[in-house]
Design a protein around this motif. Sequence first.
Motif, PDB file in Angstrom:
ATOM      1  N   VAL A  97      12.686  10.567  -6.032  1.00  0.00           N
ATOM      2  CA  VAL A  97      13.667   9.514  -6.317  1.00  0.00           C
ATOM      3  C   VAL A  97      13.001   8.136  -6.285  1.00  0.00           C
ATOM      4  CG1 VAL A  97      15.728   8.374  -5.422  1.00  0.00           C
ATOM      5  CG2 VAL A  97      15.630  10.860  -5.523  1.00  0.00           C
ATOM      6  N   SER A  98      12.054   7.950  -5.367  1.00  0.00           N
ATOM      7  CA  SER A  98      11.332   6.686  -5.299  1.00  0.00           C
ATOM      8  C   SER A  98      10.571   6.418  -6.587  1.00  0.00           C
ATOM      9  CB  SER A  98      10.359   6.700  -4.121  1.00  0.00           C
ATOM     10  OG  SER A  98       9.516   5.575  -4.153  1.00  0.00           O
ATOM     11  N   SER A  99       9.909   7.441  -7.109  1.00  0.00           N
ATOM     12  CA  SER A  99       9.180   7.267  -8.359  1.00  0.00           C
ATOM     13  C   SER A  99      10.130   6.995  -9.516  1.00  0.00           C
ATOM     14  CB  SER A  99       8.332   8.505  -8.658  1.00  0.00           C
ATOM     15  OG  SER A  99       7.212   8.553  -7.810  1.00  0.00           O
ATOM     16  N   LEU A 100      11.260   7.684  -9.514  1.00  0.00           N
ATOM     17  CA  LEU A 100      12.263   7.398 -10.543  1.00  0.00           C
ATOM     18  C   LEU A 100      12.709   5.933 -10.460  1.00  0.00           C
ATOM     19  CD1 LEU A 100      14.564  10.567 -10.358  1.00  0.00           C
ATOM     20  CD2 LEU A 100      12.928  10.006 -12.164  1.00  0.00           C
ATOM     21  N   ALA A 101      12.974   5.483  -9.240  1.00  0.00           N
ATOM     22  CA  ALA A 101      13.422   4.102  -9.053  1.00  0.00           C
ATOM     23  C   ALA A 101      12.325   3.112  -9.448  1.00  0.00           C
ATOM     24  CB  ALA A 101      13.833   3.885  -7.603  1.00  0.00           C
ATOM     25  N   SER A 102      11.074   3.440  -9.112  1.00  0.00           N
ATOM     26  CA  SER A 102       9.961   2.564  -9.468  1.00  0.00           C
ATOM     27  C   SER A 102       9.818   2.457 -10.981  1.00  0.00           C
ATOM     28  CB  SER A 102       8.656   3.098  -8.865  1.00  0.00           C
ATOM     29  OG  SER A 102       8.740   3.171  -7.463  1.00  0.00           O
ATOM     30  N   MET A 103       9.879   3.596 -11.644  1.00  0.00           N
ATOM     31  CA  MET A 103       9.731   3.607 -13.104  1.00  0.00           C
ATOM     32  C   MET A 103      10.878   2.878 -13.783  1.00  0.00           C
ATOM     33  SD  MET A 103       8.499   7.544 -13.569  1.00  0.00           S
ATOM     34  CE  MET A 103       7.065   8.142 -12.681  1.00  0.00           C
ATOM     35  N   THR A 104      12.094   3.140 -13.331  1.00  0.00           N
ATOM     36  CA  THR A 104      13.234   2.490 -13.979  1.00  0.00           C
ATOM     37  C   THR A 104      13.248   0.986 -13.706  1.00  0.00           C
ATOM     38  OG1 THR A 104      14.638   3.107 -12.084  1.00  0.00           O
ATOM     39  CG2 THR A 104      14.695   4.540 -14.028  1.00  0.00           C
ATOM     40  N   ASN A 105      12.768   0.574 -12.529  1.00  0.00           N
ATOM     41  CA  ASN A 105      12.681  -0.859 -12.262  1.00  0.00           C
ATOM     42  C   ASN A 105      11.683  -1.515 -13.208  1.00  0.00           C
ATOM     43  OD1 ASN A 105      11.345  -3.281 -10.525  1.00  0.00           O
ATOM     44  ND2 ASN A 105      13.497  -3.010  -9.969  1.00  0.00           N
ATOM     45  N   SER A 106      10.579  -0.824 -13.479  1.00  0.00           N
ATOM     46  CA  SER A 106       9.594  -1.366 -14.415  1.00  0.00           C
ATOM     47  C   SER A 106      10.109  -1.336 -15.848  1.00  0.00           C
ATOM     48  CB  SER A 106       8.282  -0.579 -14.307  1.00  0.00           C
ATOM     49  OG  SER A 106       7.693  -0.788 -13.051  1.00  0.00           O
ATOM     50  N   ILE A 107      10.825  -0.277 -16.200  1.00  0.00           N
ATOM     51  CA  ILE A 107      11.439  -0.209 -17.530  1.00  0.00           C
ATOM     52  C   ILE A 107      12.400  -1.375 -17.724  1.00  0.00           C
ATOM     53  CG2 ILE A 107      13.072   1.108 -18.953  1.00  0.00           C
ATOM     54  CD1 ILE A 107      11.785   3.650 -17.721  1.00  0.00           C
ATOM     55  N   SER A 108      13.241  -1.601 -16.737  1.00  0.00           N
ATOM     56  CA  SER A 108      14.214  -2.693 -16.838  1.00  0.00           C
ATOM     57  C   SER A 108      13.520  -4.052 -16.855  1.00  0.00           C
ATOM     58  CB  SER A 108      15.230  -2.617 -15.692  1.00  0.00           C
ATOM     59  OG  SER A 108      14.599  -2.826 -14.443  1.00  0.00           O
ATOM     60  N   THR A 109      12.406  -4.172 -16.106  1.00  0.00           N
ATOM     61  CA  THR A 109      11.654  -5.431 -16.093  1.00  0.00           C
ATOM     62  C   THR A 109      11.069  -5.726 -17.472  1.00  0.00           C
ATOM     63  OG1 THR A 109      11.064  -5.077 -13.772  1.00  0.00           O
ATOM     64  CG2 THR A 109       9.798  -6.717 -14.980  1.00  0.00           C
TER      65      THR A 109
ATOM     66  N   GLY B 170       0.813  -1.219   0.000  1.00  0.00           N
ATOM     67  CA  GLY B 170       0.000   0.000   0.000  1.00  0.00           C
ATOM     68  C   GLY B 170       0.841   1.262   0.000  1.00  0.00           C
ATOM     69  N   ALA B 171       1.852   1.296   0.875  1.00  0.00           N
ATOM     70  CA  ALA B 171       2.717   2.469   0.944  1.00  0.00           C
ATOM     71  C   ALA B 171       3.495   2.659  -0.349  1.00  0.00           C
ATOM     72  CB  ALA B 171       3.680   2.340   2.126  1.00  0.00           C
ATOM     73  N   SER B 172       3.973   1.565  -0.913  1.00  0.00           N
ATOM     74  CA  SER B 172       4.771   1.670  -2.127  1.00  0.00           C
ATOM     75  C   SER B 172       3.922   2.071  -3.330  1.00  0.00           C
ATOM     76  CB  SER B 172       5.467   0.324  -2.405  1.00  0.00           C
ATOM     77  OG  SER B 172       6.426   0.473  -3.426  1.00  0.00           O
ATOM     78  N   LEU B 173       2.669   1.615  -3.387  1.00  0.00           N
ATOM     79  CA  LEU B 173       1.762   2.058  -4.442  1.00  0.00           C
ATOM     80  C   LEU B 173       1.602   3.575  -4.421  1.00  0.00           C
ATOM     81  CD1 LEU B 173      -1.092  -0.622  -4.272  1.00  0.00           C
ATOM     82  CD2 LEU B 173       0.230  -0.035  -6.314  1.00  0.00           C
ATOM     83  N   ILE B 174       1.416   4.120  -3.243  1.00  0.00           N
ATOM     84  CA  ILE B 174       1.217   5.567  -3.127  1.00  0.00           C
ATOM     85  C   ILE B 174       2.516   6.311  -3.383  1.00  0.00           C
ATOM     86  CG2 ILE B 174       0.555   7.425  -1.558  1.00  0.00           C
ATOM     87  CD1 ILE B 174      -1.740   5.637  -2.597  1.00  0.00           C
ATOM     88  N   ALA B 175       3.628   5.794  -2.876  1.00  0.00           N
ATOM     89  CA  ALA B 175       4.912   6.462  -3.096  1.00  0.00           C
ATOM     90  C   ALA B 175       5.279   6.484  -4.575  1.00  0.00           C
ATOM     91  CB  ALA B 175       6.013   5.774  -2.294  1.00  0.00           C
ATOM     92  N   ALA B 176       4.969   5.394  -5.287  1.00  0.00           N
ATOM     93  CA  ALA B 176       5.238   5.356  -6.724  1.00  0.00           C
ATOM     94  C   ALA B 176       4.367   6.358  -7.457  1.00  0.00           C
ATOM     95  CB  ALA B 176       4.992   3.952  -7.269  1.00  0.00           C
ATOM     96  N   ASN B 177       3.147   6.522  -6.976  1.00  0.00           N
ATOM     97  CA  ASN B 177       2.205   7.454  -7.602  1.00  0.00           C
ATOM     98  C   ASN B 177       2.496   8.908  -7.243  1.00  0.00           C
ATOM     99  OD1 ASN B 177      -0.925   8.672  -6.755  1.00  0.00           O
ATOM    100  ND2 ASN B 177      -0.412   8.314  -8.883  1.00  0.00           N
ATOM    101  N   ILE B 178       2.811   9.141  -5.968  1.00  0.00           N
ATOM    102  CA  ILE B 178       3.030  10.515  -5.512  1.00  0.00           C
ATOM    103  C   ILE B 178       4.473  10.894  -5.757  1.00  0.00           C
ATOM    104  CG2 ILE B 178       2.928  12.106  -3.577  1.00  0.00           C
ATOM    105  CD1 ILE B 178       1.006  10.291  -2.239  1.00  0.00           C
ATOM    106  N   SER B 179       4.689  11.643  -6.783  1.00  0.00           N
ATOM    107  CA  SER B 179       6.029  12.130  -7.062  1.00  0.00           C
ATOM    108  C   SER B 179       5.924  13.580  -7.481  1.00  0.00           C
ATOM    109  CB  SER B 179       6.697  11.285  -8.136  1.00  0.00           C
ATOM    110  OG  SER B 179       8.026  11.710  -8.336  1.00  0.00           O
TER     111      SER B 179
END
Length: 520
Positions: A341-353, A52-61
């Motif tokens: 930075v969290s959103s950047l990391a989330s996006m790049t992790n998905s890009i790499s995936t 839940g926290a990570s969903l919001i952190a990825a969204n809130i940037s």
Amino acid sequence: MGLEQIDYGVFIVYALGLLGLAIWVSKADHSGERNTEDYFLAGKSLPWWAIGASLIAANISAEQIIGMSGSGYALGLAIASYEWMAAITLILVGKYLLPIFLRNNIYTMPQYLQQRFDHRVKTILAIFWLAVFIFVNLTSVLWLGGLAIQTVTGIDWLLGMTFLVLFSLAYSLYGGLKAVAYTDIIQVVLLVFGGLLLSYLSLDKIAEGAGIVEGFSRLTSELPGHFDMILSSDNPHYMSLPGLSVLIGGLWVMNIGYWGFNQYIIQRALAAKDLKEAQKGIAFAAYLKLLMPLIVVLPGIAAAILYPDLSKPDQAYPSLMALMPAGIKGLVFAALIAAIVSSLASMTNSISTIFTMDIYKGLVKDKSQGHYVLIGRLTTLASLIIALIMAKPLLGKFDQAFQYIQEFTGLFSPGITAIFLMGMFYKGTTSRGALAASIGSALFSLVFMQLWPSLPFMDRIGLVFLICLSLAYLFSNKSSTQDQDTSIHVGDIDFSTERSFNIAALGCTVILIALYLTWW
């Protein structure tokens, strides 16, 4: 406005602490070579509160905090529909979409499309997602983050963007999704605290020290137009939020596409221990979404009174940080940067995936798990460098980045949402139908933009979505039976949910109805 020495000290301590936590989380309970499930799906071990926290952190940037505050500054509370309607969308995703994904052990959204359709659909959508994540999402987060650093500290925006890239690489490149998800918990707590504090200070400033109730009363009386949730056709911002369409139209399409089929969002739920844990995390995130307008939109509206002469609406949130006391300002600024930075990391992790699992692995087969993780890390590095170079050319001319993001993704969201929903709930949908919907989404969106410019953005989304559903149905029925892929079924999936989830869903619905009745 600038930070004081104590603020810089708080920021440095926070940044180092975050890096230390990320490294510790990455190494805890892990030894030997890291495999793809560890790196891309956190070993499928995330508990509900981390999800839940990570969903919001990825969204809130940056695009949410700064961009949505800017939209609050410009057009008011109506922009909160994106947040409040998302809460209901999350509940629907948890009940009807997650069971399908988790039952079929899905890593990525393109993987699902290949299992349901074929490699053509998978490849087209994988390339699209990579382009959007890099040239829209990453660039917008970097650009707005750089502007926020410049506004708060006076440091040049390019240096600020470079710092964000390096910070993101430092704490996510090694640990992958697990490091991102667990550090997100701290960031969400601080962001909620910082946003609520900023709302309090803003309202108290408007009330000249008479308290937040008086401040809110003055805010609503001085800016009554900023508190219309459903905009009338004569409102200057009607094109962005066209009346009842926010409740029954294209916003549903955007939200379902974003929360249900967006890789860097749904990846957190795919990393859950099991379905029940994922659904608890989804419900937790839904309630946090109900709270978000108090954190990101209300300060923007207050800034319209406190700072009426800003050159750009997106300067509202960074400017308001001047109201915070020394030390606290540094802590909230650190949380803001960490969220970016969290959103950047989330996006790049998905890009790499997506790149590694859906494109590279299909071309270069039979390599070790460590090899694919290495490719994922190199992809992360490359995507950030590209976004750093392209951020200013793509976003430098826009006043409200949030609206720019919605407009661009709106070209493709109707088709993507139609493809997934038809693929899940109409077994006759074929690869040819899916391809027709994906191509038709961009084609008809562009046609309507050129030939029907008076059609509001959200209404266009809804209309194109209906066209895409029709295209998928018509082309599927013209396909041969051999073109159908039945590798994924929903008939034997149990969509029932626990009593606690049902109560949470009911509560979320009641709160949402009350909010709209209050600010209708």
